[in-house]
Motif scaffolding. Structure first.
Motif, PDB file in Angstrom:
ATOM      1  N   PHE A  37      98.687  23.289 -62.338  1.00 22.15           N
ATOM      2  CA  PHE A  37      99.614  22.253 -62.773  1.00 22.15           C
ATOM      3  C   PHE A  37     101.050  22.536 -62.341  1.00 22.15           C
ATOM      4  O   PHE A  37     101.870  21.623 -62.301  1.00 22.15           O
ATOM      5  CB  PHE A  37      99.542  22.082 -64.295  1.00 22.15           C
ATOM      6  CG  PHE A  37      98.229  21.525 -64.758  1.00 22.15           C
ATOM      7  CD1 PHE A  37      97.796  20.277 -64.337  1.00 22.15           C
ATOM      8  CD2 PHE A  37      97.406  22.261 -65.596  1.00 22.15           C
ATOM      9  CE1 PHE A  37      96.585  19.755 -64.755  1.00 22.15           C
ATOM     10  CE2 PHE A  37      96.183  21.758 -66.015  1.00 22.15           C
ATOM     11  CZ  PHE A  37      95.768  20.500 -65.591  1.00 22.15           C
ATOM     12  N   LEU A  38     101.358  23.788 -62.027  1.00 18.75           N
ATOM     13  CA  LEU A  38     102.676  24.104 -61.473  1.00 18.75           C
ATOM     14  C   LEU A  38     102.843  23.391 -60.131  1.00 18.75           C
ATOM     15  O   LEU A  38     103.905  22.824 -59.838  1.00 18.75           O
ATOM     16  CB  LEU A  38     102.831  25.618 -61.300  1.00 18.75           C
ATOM     17  CG  LEU A  38     104.113  26.099 -60.598  1.00 18.75           C
ATOM     18  CD1 LEU A  38     105.346  25.639 -61.364  1.00 18.75           C
ATOM     19  CD2 LEU A  38     104.107  27.614 -60.451  1.00 18.75           C
ATOM     20  N   TYR A  39     101.789  23.380 -59.344  1.00 18.13           N
ATOM     21  CA  TYR A  39     101.842  22.754 -58.025  1.00 18.13           C
ATOM     22  C   TYR A  39     101.717  21.232 -58.115  1.00 18.13           C
ATOM     23  O   TYR A  39     102.312  20.507 -57.311  1.00 18.13           O
ATOM     24  CB  TYR A  39     100.750  23.363 -57.134  1.00 18.13           C
ATOM     25  CG  TYR A  39     100.910  24.864 -57.038  1.00 18.13           C
ATOM     26  CD1 TYR A  39     101.848  25.416 -56.165  1.00 18.13           C
ATOM     27  CD2 TYR A  39     100.183  25.722 -57.874  1.00 18.13           C
ATOM     28  CE1 TYR A  39     102.024  26.793 -56.102  1.00 18.13           C
ATOM     29  CE2 TYR A  39     100.358  27.099 -57.817  1.00 18.13           C
ATOM     30  CZ  TYR A  39     101.290  27.629 -56.929  1.00 18.13           C
ATOM     31  OH  TYR A  39     101.481  28.982 -56.889  1.00 18.13           O
ATOM     32  N   TRP A  40     100.962  20.760 -59.120  1.00 14.19           N
ATOM     33  CA  TRP A  40     100.929  19.324 -59.376  1.00 14.19           C
ATOM     34  C   TRP A  40     102.315  18.841 -59.800  1.00 14.19           C
ATOM     35  O   TRP A  40     102.755  17.740 -59.429  1.00 14.19           O
ATOM     36  CB  TRP A  40      99.914  19.000 -60.473  1.00 14.19           C
ATOM     37  CG  TRP A  40      98.498  18.883 -59.997  1.00 14.19           C
ATOM     38  CD1 TRP A  40      97.476  19.758 -60.219  1.00 14.19           C
ATOM     39  CD2 TRP A  40      97.948  17.825 -59.197  1.00 14.19           C
ATOM     40  NE1 TRP A  40      96.323  19.320 -59.615  1.00 14.19           N
ATOM     41  CE2 TRP A  40      96.580  18.128 -58.976  1.00 14.19           C
ATOM     42  CE3 TRP A  40      98.464  16.666 -58.643  1.00 14.19           C
ATOM     43  CZ2 TRP A  40      95.755  17.314 -58.237  1.00 14.19           C
ATOM     44  CZ3 TRP A  40      97.632  15.836 -57.903  1.00 14.19           C
ATOM     45  CH2 TRP A  40      96.295  16.172 -57.703  1.00 14.19           C
ATOM     46  N   HIS A  41     102.984  19.663 -60.586  1.00 11.49           N
ATOM     47  CA  HIS A  41     104.330  19.352 -61.066  1.00 11.49           C
ATOM     48  C   HIS A  41     105.314  19.232 -59.899  1.00 11.49           C
ATOM     49  O   HIS A  41     106.117  18.291 -59.839  1.00 11.49           O
ATOM     50  CB  HIS A  41     104.775  20.456 -62.039  1.00 11.49           C
ATOM     51  CG  HIS A  41     106.173  20.283 -62.544  1.00 11.49           C
ATOM     52  ND1 HIS A  41     106.572  19.210 -63.317  1.00 11.49           N
ATOM     53  CD2 HIS A  41     107.284  21.063 -62.391  1.00 11.49           C
ATOM     54  CE1 HIS A  41     107.854  19.331 -63.609  1.00 11.49           C
ATOM     55  NE2 HIS A  41     108.317  20.445 -63.060  1.00 11.49           N
ATOM     56  N   ILE A  42     105.225  20.158 -58.965  1.00  7.73           N
ATOM     57  CA  ILE A  42     106.102  20.125 -57.791  1.00  7.73           C
ATOM     58  C   ILE A  42     105.793  18.910 -56.921  1.00  7.73           C
ATOM     59  O   ILE A  42     106.693  18.234 -56.413  1.00  7.73           O
ATOM     60  CB  ILE A  42     105.953  21.423 -56.970  1.00  7.73           C
ATOM     61  CG1 ILE A  42     106.365  22.640 -57.807  1.00  7.73           C
ATOM     62  CG2 ILE A  42     106.786  21.351 -55.693  1.00  7.73           C
ATOM     63  CD1 ILE A  42     107.786  22.577 -58.331  1.00  7.73           C
ATOM     64  N   LEU A  43     104.510  18.612 -56.742  1.00 12.80           N
ATOM     65  CA  LEU A  43     104.096  17.446 -55.964  1.00 12.80           C
ATOM     66  C   LEU A  43     104.605  16.158 -56.611  1.00 12.80           C
ATOM     67  O   LEU A  43     105.033  15.226 -55.922  1.00 12.80           O
ATOM     68  CB  LEU A  43     102.571  17.411 -55.852  1.00 12.80           C
ATOM     69  CG  LEU A  43     101.970  16.226 -55.083  1.00 12.80           C
ATOM     70  CD1 LEU A  43     102.480  16.217 -53.638  1.00 12.80           C
ATOM     71  CD2 LEU A  43     100.446  16.276 -55.119  1.00 12.80           C
ATOM     72  N   LEU A  44     104.573  16.122 -57.934  1.00 14.46           N
ATOM     73  CA  LEU A  44     105.066  14.960 -58.671  1.00 14.46           C
ATOM     74  C   LEU A  44     106.566  14.763 -58.428  1.00 14.46           C
ATOM     75  O   LEU A  44     107.047  13.635 -58.250  1.00 14.46           O
ATOM     76  CB  LEU A  44     104.790  15.151 -60.164  1.00 14.46           C
ATOM     77  CG  LEU A  44     104.998  13.941 -61.070  1.00 14.46           C
ATOM     78  CD1 LEU A  44     104.045  12.818 -60.682  1.00 14.46           C
ATOM     79  CD2 LEU A  44     104.786  14.324 -62.521  1.00 14.46           C
TER      80      LEU A  44
END
Length: 241
Positions: A37-44
């Motif tokens: 979710f850290l990487y999903w957060h950055i993608l968002l």
């Protein structure tokens, strides 16, 4: 310049607050850099930036800087989470993101910040007044009402730790703000609102001492805020003249 700042801050708010579920935050705190979710957060954040900037890829360098720094700032926050106060960490985290945004805006729309304004007489007066309304007033009130100790009299309210102090600081800031905006009606509304919330305490209090203690504290708090607010207005007028 202002339009670009607003767009970047809007994208930050969307990514960091609006579209970040609590479950993501918990998962990141547990798994740190291993959390998906850290990487999903950055993608968002990337999607929010591209959308808010209307797919204008002339800002590609700024977008890249924000995304990369956001990742490392968030990662540092996650690693420091067990060691630092969460409120302090939150404040430092948001401040770091805002500094990056300001620097990115400077790349595209160079501007010169006038540091002299920080030491202008009006600014120093405002800072002094705010400190008087918050810290100085708290100490004055504590000193004055220390002669009455409810614990010794067997009267002790069950309440959140330091909640009374924070409430007092907030109400004095509101009063101070109403005065400098010349909105005295707001002070009356604030007094009425506090009276409504405090009515249950006063009606349940079997001991008259608690009622008197609350009233003294309230009147002192509002009185000091009005005093410092009027003082600020008077000195401010002298400076302008």
């Amino acid at each position: 310049m202002l339009a670009l700042i607003i767009k970047l801050i809007l994208a930050h708010i969307i990514g960091d607050f609006v579209l970040q579920p609590a479950s993501w935050v918990i998962h990141k705190e547990i798994h740190k850099h291993k959390s998906k979710f850290l990487y999903w957060h950055i993608l968002l954040h990337l999607c929010a930036l591209v959308l808010v900037l209307q797919f204008n890829f002339t800002y590609w360098l700024g977008i890249l800087i924000i995304i990369i720094t956001h990742y490392f700032i968030d990662l540092i926050k996650l690693l420091l989470k067990p060691k630092l106060n969460s409120r302090l960490l939150f404040g430092l985290d948001q401040l770091a993101h805002l500094i990056v945004i300001v620097l990115v805006v400077k790349i595209y729309e160079p501007y010169q910040f006038n540091f002299d304004i920080l030491f202008a007489t009006e600014t120093l007066l405002l800072i002094t007044s705010l400190l008087c309304v918050t810290s100085v007033s708290s100490i004055i009130m504590k000193t004055i009402i220390s002669k009455w100790n409810l614990k010794e009299d067997g009267i002790e309210e069950a309440s959140l730790k330091s909640a009374g102090a924070y409430i007092g600081i907030l109400e004095r800031l509101f009063v101070f703000g109403f005065i400098i905006m010349n909105y005295w009606e707001g002070i009356g509304f604030l007094i009425a609102a506090k009276s409504v919330f405090r009515f249950s305490d006063l009606s349940k209090a079997k001991d008259r001492k608690l009622t008197e203690y609350i009233l003294i504290g309230t009147l002192l708090s509002f009185g000091l805020a009005i005093l410092f607010g009027l003082g600020y207005e008077y000195v401010s007028m002298l400076i302008k003249n």
